[in-house]
Design a protein around this motif. Structure first.
Motif, PDB file in Angstrom:
ATOM      1  N   ILE A 237       5.793  -7.439  -5.782  1.00 27.45           N
ATOM      2  CA  ILE A 237       4.611  -6.712  -5.304  1.00 27.45           C
ATOM      3  C   ILE A 237       4.735  -6.478  -3.804  1.00 27.45           C
ATOM      4  CG2 ILE A 237       2.103  -6.853  -4.982  1.00 27.45           C
ATOM      5  CD1 ILE A 237       2.065  -8.548  -7.595  1.00 27.45           C
ATOM      6  N   SER A 238       5.098  -7.519  -3.069  1.00 30.82           N
ATOM      7  CA  SER A 238       5.222  -7.410  -1.616  1.00 30.82           C
ATOM      8  C   SER A 238       6.275  -6.393  -1.212  1.00 30.82           C
ATOM      9  CB  SER A 238       5.579  -8.768  -0.999  1.00 30.82           C
ATOM     10  OG  SER A 238       4.573  -9.711  -1.272  1.00 30.82           O
ATOM     11  N   PHE A 239       7.386  -6.384  -1.916  1.00 30.72           N
ATOM     12  CA  PHE A 239       8.472  -5.462  -1.595  1.00 30.72           C
ATOM     13  C   PHE A 239       8.020  -4.019  -1.770  1.00 30.72           C
ATOM     14  CE2 PHE A 239      12.432  -3.154  -2.257  1.00 30.72           C
ATOM     15  CZ  PHE A 239      13.217  -3.670  -1.245  1.00 30.72           C
ATOM     16  N   THR A 240       7.394  -3.720  -2.903  1.00 31.40           N
ATOM     17  CA  THR A 240       6.893  -2.364  -3.144  1.00 31.40           C
ATOM     18  C   THR A 240       5.832  -2.003  -2.116  1.00 31.40           C
ATOM     19  OG1 THR A 240       7.380  -2.496  -5.508  1.00 31.40           O
ATOM     20  CG2 THR A 240       5.759  -0.852  -4.829  1.00 31.40           C
ATOM     21  N   ASN A 241       4.923  -2.922  -1.822  1.00 34.22           N
ATOM     22  CA  ASN A 241       3.886  -2.666  -0.807  1.00 34.22           C
ATOM     23  C   ASN A 241       4.512  -2.331   0.540  1.00 34.22           C
ATOM     24  OD1 ASN A 241       1.749  -3.108  -2.540  1.00 34.22           O
ATOM     25  ND2 ASN A 241       1.446  -5.237  -1.911  1.00 34.22           N
ATOM     26  N   GLU A 242       5.538  -3.056   0.924  1.00 36.09           N
ATOM     27  CA  GLU A 242       6.172  -2.837   2.228  1.00 36.09           C
ATOM     28  C   GLU A 242       6.855  -1.472   2.281  1.00 36.09           C
ATOM     29  OE1 GLU A 242       7.166  -3.362   6.140  1.00 36.09           O
ATOM     30  OE2 GLU A 242       5.746  -4.483   4.913  1.00 36.09           O
ATOM     31  N   ILE A 243       7.567  -1.103   1.224  1.00 42.52           N
ATOM     32  CA  ILE A 243       8.219   0.214   1.201  1.00 42.52           C
ATOM     33  C   ILE A 243       7.157   1.306   1.317  1.00 42.52           C
ATOM     34  CG2 ILE A 243       9.464   1.862  -0.264  1.00 42.52           C
ATOM     35  CD1 ILE A 243      11.401  -0.104   0.731  1.00 42.52           C
ATOM     36  N   LEU A 244       6.061   1.192   0.564  1.00 36.52           N
ATOM     37  CA  LEU A 244       5.005   2.211   0.612  1.00 36.52           C
ATOM     38  C   LEU A 244       4.359   2.277   1.996  1.00 36.52           C
ATOM     39  CD1 LEU A 244       3.376   1.718  -2.905  1.00 36.52           C
ATOM     40  CD2 LEU A 244       4.956   3.523  -2.171  1.00 36.52           C
ATOM     41  N   THR A 245       4.157   1.129   2.614  1.00 35.79           N
ATOM     42  CA  THR A 245       3.586   1.096   3.964  1.00 35.79           C
ATOM     43  C   THR A 245       4.519   1.772   4.963  1.00 35.79           C
ATOM     44  OG1 THR A 245       2.392  -0.941   3.473  1.00 35.79           O
ATOM     45  CG2 THR A 245       2.737  -0.434   5.797  1.00 35.79           C
ATOM     46  N   GLN A 246       5.804   1.475   4.876  1.00 31.05           N
ATOM     47  CA  GLN A 246       6.774   2.094   5.782  1.00 31.05           C
ATOM     48  C   GLN A 246       6.860   3.604   5.565  1.00 31.05           C
ATOM     49  OE1 GLN A 246       8.352   0.669   8.353  1.00 31.05           O
ATOM     50  NE2 GLN A 246       7.269  -1.229   7.875  1.00 31.05           N
ATOM     51  N   LEU A 247       6.740   4.035   4.318  1.00 27.99           N
ATOM     52  CA  LEU A 247       6.748   5.473   4.029  1.00 27.99           C
ATOM     53  C   LEU A 247       5.580   6.185   4.700  1.00 27.99           C
ATOM     54  CD1 LEU A 247       7.668   5.803   0.248  1.00 27.99           C
ATOM     55  CD2 LEU A 247       8.951   6.661   2.196  1.00 27.99           C
ATOM     56  N   GLU A 248       4.434   5.540   4.697  1.00 26.70           N
ATOM     57  CA  GLU A 248       3.239   6.136   5.303  1.00 26.70           C
ATOM     58  C   GLU A 248       3.437   6.418   6.787  1.00 26.70           C
ATOM     59  OE1 GLU A 248       0.157   7.065   4.054  1.00 26.70           O
ATOM     60  OE2 GLU A 248       1.038   6.759   2.069  1.00 26.70           O
ATOM     61  N   SER A 249       4.158   5.548   7.470  1.00 24.80           N
ATOM     62  CA  SER A 249       4.304   5.709   8.918  1.00 24.80           C
ATOM     63  C   SER A 249       5.580   6.446   9.325  1.00 24.80           C
ATOM     64  CB  SER A 249       4.249   4.348   9.606  1.00 24.80           C
ATOM     65  OG  SER A 249       5.315   3.537   9.172  1.00 24.80           O
TER      66      SER A 249
END
Length: 163
Positions: A39-51
């Motif tokens: 979950i954390s890994f997917t969350n981090e990738i999505l967060t990085q994509l946003e920025s």
């Protein structure tokens, strides 16, 4: 093709693109997660994509293996379907025909090539690589066509090829 490994910040600063192959590995569906790190890994990738302000490409042949929230972040979703019968022949003539020791394709061989369902450009590359183990004089059109037909036997029919 030149592949250089950069951090997302370096890629953005240099106005490069980021390409993630096998996106289902990076964007694992959080609903299916068994470990908190998934979950954390997917969350981090999505967060990085946003920025990230640059261009990002993801490729997968397993759309079901992607987190559904990830799909909302993609401006374009492109599905690559298998080649048409004419496409089969174009790729055969471009990548494989020159490997055969026998001269021209017969009408039956053209029909056989066009009749192979579910071929993609990658299948032609695989067969070309396989033939690097054969002696050039021993490669025939029949052999190449059989190798293509054999390669697609292992595919799951009905699955998307990518996006």
């Amino acid at each position: 093709m030149l592949i250089v490994t950069l951090t997302p910040a370096e890629a953005q600063e240099a106005d490069n693109i980021l390409f993630f192959d096998e996106a289902d590995t990076f964007l694992f569906p959080r609903k299916s997660a068994r470990q908190s790190w998934e979950i954390s890994f997917t969350n981090e990738i999505l967060t990085q994509l946003e920025s990230f302000k640059g261009t990002v490409f993801f490729a997968t042949n397993d759309m079901d293996g992607l987190d559904h929230a990830a799909l909302r972040r993609f401006k374009f979703k492109i599905e690559f379907k298998p080649l048409t019968p004419e496409g089969n022949l174009i790729f055969y003539n471009t990548l494989l025909k020159g490997l055969a020791s026998d001269s021209n394709l017969s009408t039956g061989e053209v029909i056989a090539i066009k009749g192979i369902k579910n071929l993609t450009p990658g299948d032609f590359a695989v067969v070309k690589d396989q033939m690097s183990f054969a002696g050039p004089a021993s490669i025939t059109h029949k052999m190449l066509i059989e190798a293509l037909a054999n390669d697609v036997r292992y595919k799951k029919i009905g699955k998307e090829i990518g996006f």
